[in-house]
Design a protein around this motif. Structure first.
Motif, short mmCIF file in Angstrom:
data_model
loop_
_atom_site.label_atom_id
_atom_site.label_comp_id
_atom_site.label_asym_id
_atom_site.label_seq_id
_atom_site.Cartn_x
_atom_site.Cartn_y
_atom_site.Cartn_z
N ALA A 179 -0.30 2.17 1.90
CA ALA A 179 0.00 2.15 0.47
C ALA A 179 -0.44 3.43 -0.22
N GLN A 180 -1.59 3.96 0.19
CA GLN A 180 -2.06 5.22 -0.38
C GLN A 180 -1.10 6.36 -0.07
N TRP A 181 -0.54 6.33 1.13
CA TRP A 181 0.46 7.35 1.46
C TRP A 181 1.70 7.19 0.58
N ALA A 182 2.17 5.94 0.45
CA ALA A 182 3.39 5.69 -0.34
C ALA A 182 3.20 6.10 -1.79
N ALA A 183 1.99 5.98 -2.32
CA ALA A 183 1.73 6.32 -3.72
C ALA A 183 1.89 7.80 -3.99
N THR A 184 1.81 8.63 -2.95
CA THR A 184 1.96 10.08 -3.15
C THR A 184 3.41 10.53 -3.05
N MET A 235 -5.28 2.45 -5.70
CA MET A 235 -6.09 2.34 -4.49
C MET A 235 -6.61 3.70 -4.02
N HIS A 236 -6.18 4.78 -4.67
CA HIS A 236 -6.81 6.08 -4.41
C HIS A 236 -8.21 6.13 -5.00
N GLU A 237 -8.47 5.31 -6.03
CA GLU A 237 -9.76 5.32 -6.71
C GLU A 237 -10.65 4.17 -6.29
N SER A 238 -10.07 2.97 -6.21
CA SER A 238 -10.89 1.79 -5.95
C SER A 238 -10.12 0.76 -5.15
N VAL A 239 -10.77 0.22 -4.13
CA VAL A 239 -10.21 -0.83 -3.28
C VAL A 239 -11.16 -2.01 -3.35
N ALA A 240 -10.64 -3.18 -3.75
CA ALA A 240 -11.49 -4.36 -3.90
C ALA A 240 -12.00 -4.86 -2.56
N ALA A 241 -11.16 -4.83 -1.53
CA ALA A 241 -11.52 -5.23 -0.16
C ALA A 241 -12.21 -6.59 -0.12
N PRO A 242 -11.52 -7.67 -0.53
CA PRO A 242 -12.14 -9.00 -0.46
C PRO A 242 -12.39 -9.46 0.97
N TRP A 243 -11.81 -8.77 1.94
CA TRP A 243 -11.98 -9.13 3.35
C TRP A 243 -13.30 -8.62 3.92
N ARG A 266 6.35 10.36 -4.76
CA ARG A 266 7.15 10.13 -5.96
C ARG A 266 8.58 10.64 -5.79
N ASP A 267 8.80 11.41 -4.73
CA ASP A 267 10.16 11.84 -4.45
C ASP A 267 10.98 10.74 -3.78
N LEU A 268 10.30 9.70 -3.28
CA LEU A 268 10.99 8.61 -2.59
C LEU A 268 10.96 7.29 -3.36
N PHE A 269 9.86 7.05 -4.08
CA PHE A 269 9.66 5.75 -4.71
C PHE A 269 9.58 5.88 -6.23
N PRO A 270 9.89 4.80 -6.96
CA PRO A 270 9.85 4.85 -8.42
C PRO A 270 8.43 5.00 -8.95
N ASP A 271 8.32 5.49 -10.17
CA ASP A 271 7.01 5.72 -10.78
C ASP A 271 6.20 4.43 -10.90
N SER A 272 6.85 3.34 -11.21
CA SER A 272 6.13 2.08 -11.38
C SER A 272 5.44 1.66 -10.08
N LEU A 273 6.09 1.87 -8.94
CA LEU A 273 5.49 1.55 -7.65
C LEU A 273 4.34 2.51 -7.34
N CYS A 274 4.56 3.81 -7.54
CA CYS A 274 3.52 4.80 -7.25
C CYS A 274 2.29 4.59 -8.12
N ALA A 275 2.50 4.22 -9.39
CA ALA A 275 1.37 3.98 -10.29
C ALA A 275 0.56 2.77 -9.83
#
Length: 404
Positions: A135-140, A156-164, A142-151
């Protein structure tokens, strides 16, 4: 005769004119000129000559490199087979259950894409570190995915909850560092950053040195290997189908597994970091933290000050809105928003972009050692000193000449 004097003599001899009288002052000036010119290319010429002499003295070096590459490939294939054999149907069912709400709420995408992608991001966070990395890769992209998805994925570039994963206790971290004879004076009670593999705490040594302590999440290696096993099985299945074989998913999955597994041992990251520091030692615009202590699950680094690009990009997205635009207008709008947040002029942003691109090209074509995880959460920008800093180095790749 000096380098400058020799060049001076040769230049006049080729014209057929008489050589002017060489006074002591002229000889000194020409000598300084020659030495200064040689100094400008001294480092690169010496490095090239050193490499050439090294190859000449060791004619079998190329064969040695090939042998090491074959040994590395053999070990990699053994690890791939080990992981693939551990694929679990129960883990697959667990992932299907985690992602079930995405299928149920899919119609929301038609009405409100931002809300839908936020749900997708939250479920991916629950799925485990392997999917967070993807997902972190996909967020970068923006040439492939819409802004709403990348945002949505970009958070997860800043914070990951990691409930597992279970929580990391700072008191246990301090105890481990003291057992390693590292004089830790204080450690923040809450993590500054939480990633898919680790959490980062800020602290201070008794000598006053400010540090960043990176702690591997409990249970991350076991869960990561379980998901990598499924990913490898998927790649193997895709390779068995003619329409999907051309995509190279099997090899991509194997390489992804190798690179991600590097991040589960901080001793590897410390060695990568030291190599990056040596490669960029003469460049003032690029900095890397200094590793002070490393074990398999703990890494202590010098604390670097700056603004994380992920937070800058998040603020830019918030100020610019999530309206879908044409690519040219969208990128220009993002660039204007980022410059406004940083308070810089276009020429400064162009220099930052130029230095960043030059650093990556240097990794590829000169050092043959590249950073494999340069998403915005791993890069900091310090405008006052005119430098940028990379903060995570577990995923790195050595390139062979045949790879270039």
């Amino acid at each position: 005769m000096s380098v400058g004097a020799a060049a001076y003599y040769q230049a006049f001899s080729s014209t057929g004119r008489a050589l002017p009288h060489l006074t002591r002052r002229r000889i000194v000036a020409l000598t300084i000129t020659g030495v200064s010119g040689a100094a400008l290319i001294n480092a690169e010429v010496h490095k090239w000559l050193r490499d050439e002499f090294r190859e000449a003295l060791h004619p079998n070096r190329e064969l040695e490199r090939e042998a090491l590459a074959k040994e590395h490939e053999r070990e990699r294939q053994q690890e791939v087979e080990r992981l693939r054999s551990e694929a679990s149907i129960w883990r697959l069912l667990q992932l299907a259950f985690i992602m079930l709400p995405v299928a149920i709420y899919f119609p929301v995408w038609i009405i409100d894409p931002t809300t839908f992608w936020s749900l997708v991001s939250e479920r991916i966070d629950r799925a485990g570190p392997c999917f967070v990395k993807l997902a972190q890769w996909a967020a970068t992209r923006r040439d492939l995915f819409p802004d709403s998805l990348c945002a949505a994925l970009g958070r997860m570039h800043e914070s990951v909850a990691a409930p597992w994963s279970t929580a990391i206790e700072p008191s246990e971290v301090c105890s481990s560092l003291r057992d390693a004879e590292l004089d830790i004076q204080s450690l923040d009670s809450r993590p500054y950053a939480s990633g898919s593999m680790a959490e980062v705490y800020f602290g201070k040594l008794k000598d006053g040195t400010e540090v960043a302590v990176k702690c591997l999440r409990p249970g991350v290696k076991r869960l990561l290997e379980a998901d990598l096993a499924l990913l490898l099985c998927f790649g193997n299945w895709a390779d068995s189908l003619e329409p999907l074989r051309m995509l190279g998913l099997k090899k991509a999955a194997e390489e992804f597994c190798e690179h991600v597994q590097m991040q589960t041992d901080f001793r590897t990251e410390a060695s990568h970091l030291q190599r990056f520091r040596e490669n960029f030692e003469e460049l003032g615009s690029i900095r890397f933290p200094s590793p002070l202590y490393a074990s398999q699950d703990l890494l202590v680094l010098s604390r670097e000050m700056g603004r994380e690009l992920s937070r800058v990009f998040r603020d830019a997205m918030a100020s610019d809105g999530h309206h879908e635009k044409q690519d040219g207008d969208r990128f220009e709008s993002h660039a204007d928003a980022i410059r406004s947040i940083l308070g810089i002029q276009p020429d400064v942003s162009q220099r930052i972009a130029s230095d960043s691109l030059a650093a990556y090209m240097r990794m590829i074509f000169k050092d043959h050692f590249i950073h494999g995880d340069l998403h915005p959460g791993n890069v900091m920008l310090k405008l006052s000193g005119g430098s940028s800093c990379s903060t995570e180095h577990g995923q790195a790749l050595s390139l062979q000449p045949a790879d270039l």
